[in-house]
Design a protein around this motif. Structure first.
Motif, PDB file in Angstrom:
ATOM      1  N   ALA A   1       0.882  -1.062  -0.051  1.00 52.80           N
ATOM      2  CA  ALA A   1       0.002  -0.075  -0.016  1.00 52.80           C
ATOM      3  C   ALA A   1       0.957   1.358  -0.046  1.00 52.80           C
ATOM      4  O   ALA A   1       2.101   1.271   0.817  1.00 52.80           O
ATOM      5  CB  ALA A   1      -0.876   0.117   1.217  1.00 52.80           C
ATOM      6  N   ASP A   2       0.384   2.230  -0.671  1.00 52.45           N
ATOM      7  CA  ASP A   2       0.990   3.687  -0.800  1.00 52.45           C
ATOM      8  C   ASP A   2       0.688   4.197   0.766  1.00 52.45           C
ATOM      9  O   ASP A   2       1.359   5.224   1.140  1.00 52.45           O
ATOM     10  CB  ASP A   2       0.623   4.424  -1.892  1.00 52.45           C
ATOM     11  CG  ASP A   2       1.127   3.950  -3.212  1.00 52.45           C
ATOM     12  OD1 ASP A   2       2.565   3.912  -3.361  1.00 52.45           O
ATOM     13  OD2 ASP A   2       0.648   3.071  -3.823  1.00 52.45           O
ATOM     14  N   SER A   3      -0.465   3.763   1.203  1.00 55.21           N
ATOM     15  CA  SER A   3      -0.867   4.609   2.229  1.00 55.21           C
ATOM     16  C   SER A   3      -1.915   3.650   3.176  1.00 55.21           C
ATOM     17  O   SER A   3      -2.579   2.898   2.462  1.00 55.21           O
ATOM     18  CB  SER A   3      -1.657   6.077   1.955  1.00 55.21           C
ATOM     19  OG  SER A   3      -2.586   5.789   1.139  1.00 55.21           O
ATOM     20  N   ILE A   4      -1.984   3.721   4.484  1.00 56.38           N
ATOM     21  CA  ILE A   4      -2.593   2.832   5.262  1.00 56.38           C
ATOM     22  C   ILE A   4      -3.386   3.945   6.377  1.00 56.38           C
ATOM     23  O   ILE A   4      -2.628   4.630   6.979  1.00 56.38           O
ATOM     24  CB  ILE A   4      -1.761   1.939   6.147  1.00 56.38           C
ATOM     25  CG1 ILE A   4      -1.058   1.103   4.862  1.00 56.38           C
ATOM     26  CG2 ILE A   4      -2.680   0.960   6.918  1.00 56.38           C
ATOM     27  CD1 ILE A   4       0.136   0.153   5.536  1.00 56.38           C
ATOM     28  N   THR A   5      -4.351   3.705   6.650  1.00 53.19           N
ATOM     29  CA  THR A   5      -5.461   4.301   7.733  1.00 53.19           C
ATOM     30  C   THR A   5      -5.360   3.281   8.786  1.00 53.19           C
ATOM     31  O   THR A   5      -5.738   2.220   8.537  1.00 53.19           O
ATOM     32  CB  THR A   5      -6.622   4.769   7.073  1.00 53.19           C
ATOM     33  OG1 THR A   5      -6.420   5.871   6.172  1.00 53.19           O
ATOM     34  CG2 THR A   5      -7.640   5.360   8.371  1.00 53.19           C
ATOM     35  N   TRP A   6      -5.142   3.656   9.860  1.00 50.78           N
ATOM     36  CA  TRP A   6      -5.102   2.820  11.052  1.00 50.78           C
ATOM     37  C   TRP A   6      -5.626   3.579  12.149  1.00 50.78           C
ATOM     38  O   TRP A   6      -5.093   4.489  12.786  1.00 50.78           O
ATOM     39  CB  TRP A   6      -3.667   2.353  11.277  1.00 50.78           C
ATOM     40  CG  TRP A   6      -3.591   1.092  12.323  1.00 50.78           C
ATOM     41  CD1 TRP A   6      -4.148   0.838  13.491  1.00 50.78           C
ATOM     42  CD2 TRP A   6      -2.431   0.556  12.738  1.00 50.78           C
ATOM     43  NE1 TRP A   6      -3.661   0.027  14.384  1.00 50.78           N
ATOM     44  CE2 TRP A   6      -2.479  -0.367  13.786  1.00 50.78           C
ATOM     45  CE3 TRP A   6      -1.196   0.194  11.976  1.00 50.78           C
ATOM     46  CZ2 TRP A   6      -1.670  -1.429  14.098  1.00 50.78           C
ATOM     47  CZ3 TRP A   6      -0.321  -0.784  11.832  1.00 50.78           C
ATOM     48  CH2 TRP A   6      -0.564  -1.524  13.318  1.00 50.78           C
TER      49      TRP A   6
ATOM     50  N   SER B   1     -10.624   8.199  21.736  1.00 50.49           N
ATOM     51  CA  SER B   1     -10.578   8.826  20.598  1.00 50.49           C
ATOM     52  C   SER B   1     -10.584  10.322  20.529  1.00 50.49           C
ATOM     53  O   SER B   1     -10.824  10.740  21.675  1.00 50.49           O
ATOM     54  CB  SER B   1     -11.828   8.195  19.806  1.00 50.49           C
ATOM     55  OG  SER B   1     -12.895   8.876  20.570  1.00 50.49           O
ATOM     56  N   PRO B   2      -9.997  10.895  19.658  1.00 48.04           N
ATOM     57  CA  PRO B   2      -9.432  10.093  18.491  1.00 48.04           C
ATOM     58  C   PRO B   2      -7.804   9.755  18.477  1.00 48.04           C
ATOM     59  O   PRO B   2      -7.131  10.748  19.120  1.00 48.04           O
ATOM     60  CB  PRO B   2      -9.439  11.160  17.142  1.00 48.04           C
ATOM     61  CG  PRO B   2      -9.457  12.466  17.945  1.00 48.04           C
ATOM     62  CD  PRO B   2      -9.751  12.227  19.371  1.00 48.04           C
ATOM     63  N   CYS B   3      -7.538   8.840  17.838  1.00 41.67           N
ATOM     64  CA  CYS B   3      -6.093   8.531  17.826  1.00 41.67           C
ATOM     65  C   CYS B   3      -6.012   7.717  16.503  1.00 41.67           C
ATOM     66  O   CYS B   3      -6.136   6.423  16.541  1.00 41.67           O
ATOM     67  CB  CYS B   3      -5.782   7.810  18.850  1.00 41.67           C
ATOM     68  SG  CYS B   3      -3.754   7.276  18.859  1.00 41.67           S
ATOM     69  N   SER B   4      -5.874   8.393  15.312  1.00 43.50           N
ATOM     70  CA  SER B   4      -5.525   7.806  14.038  1.00 43.50           C
ATOM     71  C   SER B   4      -4.147   7.888  13.498  1.00 43.50           C
ATOM     72  O   SER B   4      -3.733   9.053  13.621  1.00 43.50           O
ATOM     73  CB  SER B   4      -6.744   8.263  13.249  1.00 43.50           C
ATOM     74  OG  SER B   4      -7.953   7.834  13.622  1.00 43.50           O
ATOM     75  N   LEU B   5      -3.746   6.893  12.900  1.00 45.88           N
ATOM     76  CA  LEU B   5      -2.456   7.001  12.226  1.00 45.88           C
ATOM     77  C   LEU B   5      -2.615   6.646  10.399  1.00 45.88           C
ATOM     78  O   LEU B   5      -3.524   6.010  10.271  1.00 45.88           O
ATOM     79  CB  LEU B   5      -1.493   5.675  12.856  1.00 45.88           C
ATOM     80  CG  LEU B   5      -1.985   5.519  14.490  1.00 45.88           C
ATOM     81  CD1 LEU B   5      -1.276   4.410  14.794  1.00 45.88           C
ATOM     82  CD2 LEU B   5      -1.336   6.629  15.039  1.00 45.88           C
ATOM     83  N   LEU B   6      -1.842   7.529  10.195  1.00 46.41           N
ATOM     84  CA  LEU B   6      -1.840   7.492   8.590  1.00 46.41           C
ATOM     85  C   LEU B   6      -0.309   7.214   8.195  1.00 46.41           C
ATOM     86  O   LEU B   6       0.514   8.063   8.363  1.00 46.41           O
ATOM     87  CB  LEU B   6      -2.494   8.647   7.839  1.00 46.41           C
ATOM     88  CG  LEU B   6      -2.109   8.946   6.581  1.00 46.41           C
ATOM     89  CD1 LEU B   6      -2.839   7.831   5.450  1.00 46.41           C
ATOM     90  CD2 LEU B   6      -2.700  10.181   5.996  1.00 46.41           C
ATOM     91  N   PHE B   7      -0.134   6.037   7.601  1.00 44.44           N
ATOM     92  CA  PHE B   7       1.011   5.549   7.241  1.00 44.44           C
ATOM     93  C   PHE B   7       1.285   5.749   5.560  1.00 44.44           C
ATOM     94  O   PHE B   7       0.458   5.764   4.819  1.00 44.44           O
ATOM     95  CB  PHE B   7       1.406   4.072   7.585  1.00 44.44           C
ATOM     96  CG  PHE B   7       1.659   3.928   8.933  1.00 44.44           C
ATOM     97  CD1 PHE B   7       0.569   3.468   9.759  1.00 44.44           C
ATOM     98  CD2 PHE B   7       2.965   3.706   9.382  1.00 44.44           C
ATOM     99  CE1 PHE B   7       0.968   3.083  11.195  1.00 44.44           C
ATOM    100  CE2 PHE B   7       2.932   3.485  10.911  1.00 44.44           C
ATOM    101  CZ  PHE B   7       2.190   3.118  11.536  1.00 44.44           C
TER     102      PHE B   7
END
Ligand code: PLP
Length: 524
Positions: free
Chosen positions: A319-324, A334-340
Motif C-alpha cells: 500500500a502507498d498509504s494505510i489508515t489505522w 478517541s481520536p487516535c488515528s495513524l496514517l502511514f
C-alpha cells in the motif's frame, strides 16, 4: 498582587489604559482545586468501572435530556459561581447514565470500546498539559513518541524503515481524506495551485473502491472535486471482499471510457462485516498500473500486532498509504488515528501551501519532527501519548492478547450461531464483527429486513444489550462487534435468547397489524 487600579501596559508604542480592572479568581487554576475535582471525578469513575452488569443503551428522549442538562447550569452570569460539588457530580452522573456502557458485556454495538483506564488517565495528563502536537516546538515528547510508535508499528507493516513516515490525524475519516488528497496531488500535481481546471481536457479522475467501502472514502470524492459519479465500485463476494478477478476488467473498461483511475482503495476490516480484502493481489494490480494503493485499515490494521492474525493482512506493505485507527482495536481514547505512507516524500504532497508563521523554509533537526505540513489540523491533540504510554509500560502483548481474545470470541459466537436453526449466518467473520439474521421457521421472507430492524430497536429499548444493524446489499442484518474482553460466550447466548423473545413480541405485533404471516413471498 495589585488587584485593581490604574496601570499601563506598554506594547510597542501603544498604551493601553485600564481603569478599575477587576481581579480574576485565579484559584480556579490551583493545584488544590485540581486535586479536589479529580478526587470527585475519579470516585465517580471508579463506581462506573466497578459496575459490570449487563447493560445496553436505552435512548433517552433528547428534549428531556436537554431539559435535565439545562437544569444543571448555574444561573449566574455576571460573576463566577462557586464550585458546587453536587452539580459537578450530577453532571458526571448524567453523562454516565445516558452513555453507551462501553465496559459492560451488554455492549456489542459499535467499534469504539471501553478504554484501558491508564490510557484515559493519560488523556487527562494530555489535557492539563495541553500541547498541540503538530509542531515539535509545541509538543516535544508527543512528537518523539510519534516517531517511536511509527517505528514500532511499522515492524508489522514492513515498509522500508528509511523511507516510510506516519502522521496522526483526528480520526480515520480525516486520515482517508488526507491519503486520497496526497494520491490526487501525486497524480495531478497542478491541481493544488490551479484547481480542477488543471485536469487535462476530457479527463475524468476517478477512484476505484470496494462496493462496501466506508462512507468517508466516498465523501472524499465529493470534497476533492472528483465527483461521486467518478467512484468506480468494485463488487464484493459473499464475505464482503472485493472480487479480485473482476478488478483488471473494471480498470481496463474504465480506461477505455476515459476515466483516469488514480487510486484504488481496499479495506482491511470493512465496517459492516469486518472483511479484509486480498491486499496482496490488489496491491499487485494497483502497483503494476501505477495506481496509488490505499488501504483503509481503520478497523482491522490493528490485527497486525498479533502474530496469530497478521497473516490476514499480508501484502499490506504494497500500500502507498494505510489508515489505522488506534481508537478502535488498540483501545485508546478517541481520536487516535495513524496514517502511514510508504514514501515519506509523497506525504508532503497532500498539503502544499506556505505559511511563514508556522512553517520554516529550512528544515532543521527540530522541524524534521513537525507534522503540520502533513496533516490538516493546526492545533492537534497529542493523541499518540495514550497509545505510547500503554506500549511503553505494558508492551505489545497487551494489545495482541486483547485483539486475539475478541477475534476468537467472534469465531466462537459464529460457531454457536451456526448451530441455531432459527438464526442465519451471512458471512464467515474474519475479525471481531459478526452479522446475522433472526429468521424463525416459516417466517415470511418479505418481512425479514423489517423484522431485523424492529428487533434491533426493541433489543435497544429493553436496555440489556446494545447491538447495531447493517444493510448488506439489499439485505438488512443484525450486527455485533466484540470489542469488550468482559464478554463471554454465555453473554452471546443470552443475547440470542433476548432476540428470540423480542422476536416473538414483534410477531404478535405483526399479527395485530394484520400482516399475512402465512405468505412466504410477497412483493412490496
Ligand atoms: C471507523 C472507520 C472509518 C472512520 O474512522 P473514524 O475514526 O471513525 O473517522 C473509516 N473506515 C473504516 C473501515 C472504519 O471502520
Amino acid at each position: 498582587m495589585k488587584a485593581s487600579g490604574d496601570f499601563r501596559v506598554e506594547t510597542g508604542s501603544v498604551y493601553l489604559r485600564k481603569r478599575n480592572m477587576k481581579s480574576f479568581n485565579s484559584s480556579l487554576f490551583s493545584s488544590a482545586l485540581f486535586r479536589k475535582h479529580t478526587d470527585i471525578a475519579v470516585a465517580e469513575l471508579e463506581t462506573y468501572l466497578d459496575n459490570v452488569a449487563v447493560r445496553g443503551l436505552k435512548l433517552k428522549d433528547p428534549y428531556e435530556l436537554l431539559e435535565k442538562a439545562r437544569k444543571l447550569m448555574t444561573g449566574k452570569e455576571d460573576e463566577i459561581d462557586d464550585f458546587d460539588t453536587e452539580r459537578f457530580r450530577a453532571i458526571i452522573d448524567l453523562y454516565i447514565r445516558t452513555g453507551i456502557q462501553v465496559h459492560s458485556p451488554g455492549y456489542m454495538g459499535r467499534q469504539f470500546s471501553g478504554v484501558i483506564p491508564l490510557a484515559g488517565i493519560f488523556d487527562l495528563v494530555n489535557s492539563i498539559l495541553n500541547q498541540p502536537s503538530s509542531f515539535y516546538e509545541a509538543a516535544q515528547l508527543p512528537n518523539v513518541a510519534e516517531r517511536i510508535m511509527s517505528d514500532e508499528l511499522n515492524k508489522f507493516i514492513g515498509y522500508d524503515p528509511q523511507k516510510f513516515t506516519m502522521v496522526t490525524t483526528s480520526g480515520g475519516s480525516l486520515a482517508n481524506l488526507t491519503a486520497l488528497l496526497a494520491a490526487r496531488n501525486h497524480a495531478f500535481p497542478n491541481v493544488w495551485k490551479k484547481g480542477l481546471a488543471a485536469y487535462p481536457p476530457g479527463s475524468r479522475p476517478a477512484i476505484a473502491v470496494s462496493e462496501d467501502i466506508h462512507y468517508s472514502i466516498c465523501r472524499t470524492a465529493g470534497i476533492l472535486g472528483i465527483g461521486e459519479d467518478n467512484i468506480l465500485k468494485m463488487p464484493v463476494d459473499g464475505n464482503g471482499k472485493i472480487c479480485v478477478e473482476k478488478v483488471p476488467g473494471i480498470l481496463d473498461d474504465a480506461h477505455k471510457k476515459g476515466f483516469i483511475v488514480f487510486c484504488l482503495v481496499a479495506s482491511a476490516g470493512t465496517t459492516s462485516l469486518g472483511a479484509i480484502d486480498s491486499l496482496n493481489e490488489l496491491g499487485d494490480i494497483a502497483n503494476k498500473r501505477g495506481i496509488w494503493f490505499h488501504v483503509d485499515g481503520a478497523h482491522g490494521a490493528s490485527l497486525l500486532v498479533s502474530d496469530l492474525l497478521r497473516h490476514k493482512l499480508s501484502g499490506i506493505e504494497k500500500a502507498d498509504s494505510i489508515t489505522w485507527d488506534a481508537h478502535k482495536m488498540l483501545f485508546v481514547p478517541s481520536p487516535c488515528s495513524l496514517l502511514f505512507y510508504k514514501d515519506k516524500e509523497k506525504s508532503y504532497g497532500a498539503f502544499q501551501q506556505e505559511a511563514s508563521y508556522v512553517f520554516e523554509k529550512h528544515a532543521d533537526r527540530y522541524t524534521e519532527f513537525d507534522s503540520a505540513e502533513k496533516n490538516f489540523e493546526c492545533t492537534k491533540r497529542p493523541m499518540i501519548m495514550s497509545l505510547w504510554v500503554l506500549w511503553a509500560i505494558y508492551g505489545r502483548a497487551l494489545f495482541s492478547e486483547k485483539i486475539e481474545f475478541v477475534c476468537q470470541l467472534c469465531s466462537e459466537a459464529y460457531l454457536l450461531l451456526k448451530k441455531e436453526e432459527d438464526f442465519e449466518t451471512i458471512h464467515e467473520p474474519e475479525c471481531n464483527i459478526l452479522c446475522f439474521r433472526y429468521k424463525p421457521h416459516d417466517f415470511p421472507t418479505y418481512l425479514i429486513p423489517d423484522y431485523q430492524l424492529k428487533i434491533r430497536d426493541e433489543v435497544r429499548e429493553n436496555g440489556v444489550f446494545f447491538i447495531s444493524k447493517v444493510d448488506i446489499g439489499k439485505e438488512t442484518a443484525l450486527r455485533v462487534v466484540f470489542m469488550n474482553h468482559q464478554i463471554e460466550p454465555k453473554h452471546f447466548r443470552l443475547l440470542l435468547n433476548e432476540i428470540r423473545q423480542v422476536g416473538q413480541n414483534i410477531i404478535n405485533q405483526y399479527q395485530k397489524a394484520d400482516f399475512s404471516l402465512n405468505t412466504k413471498e410477497r412483493i412490496i
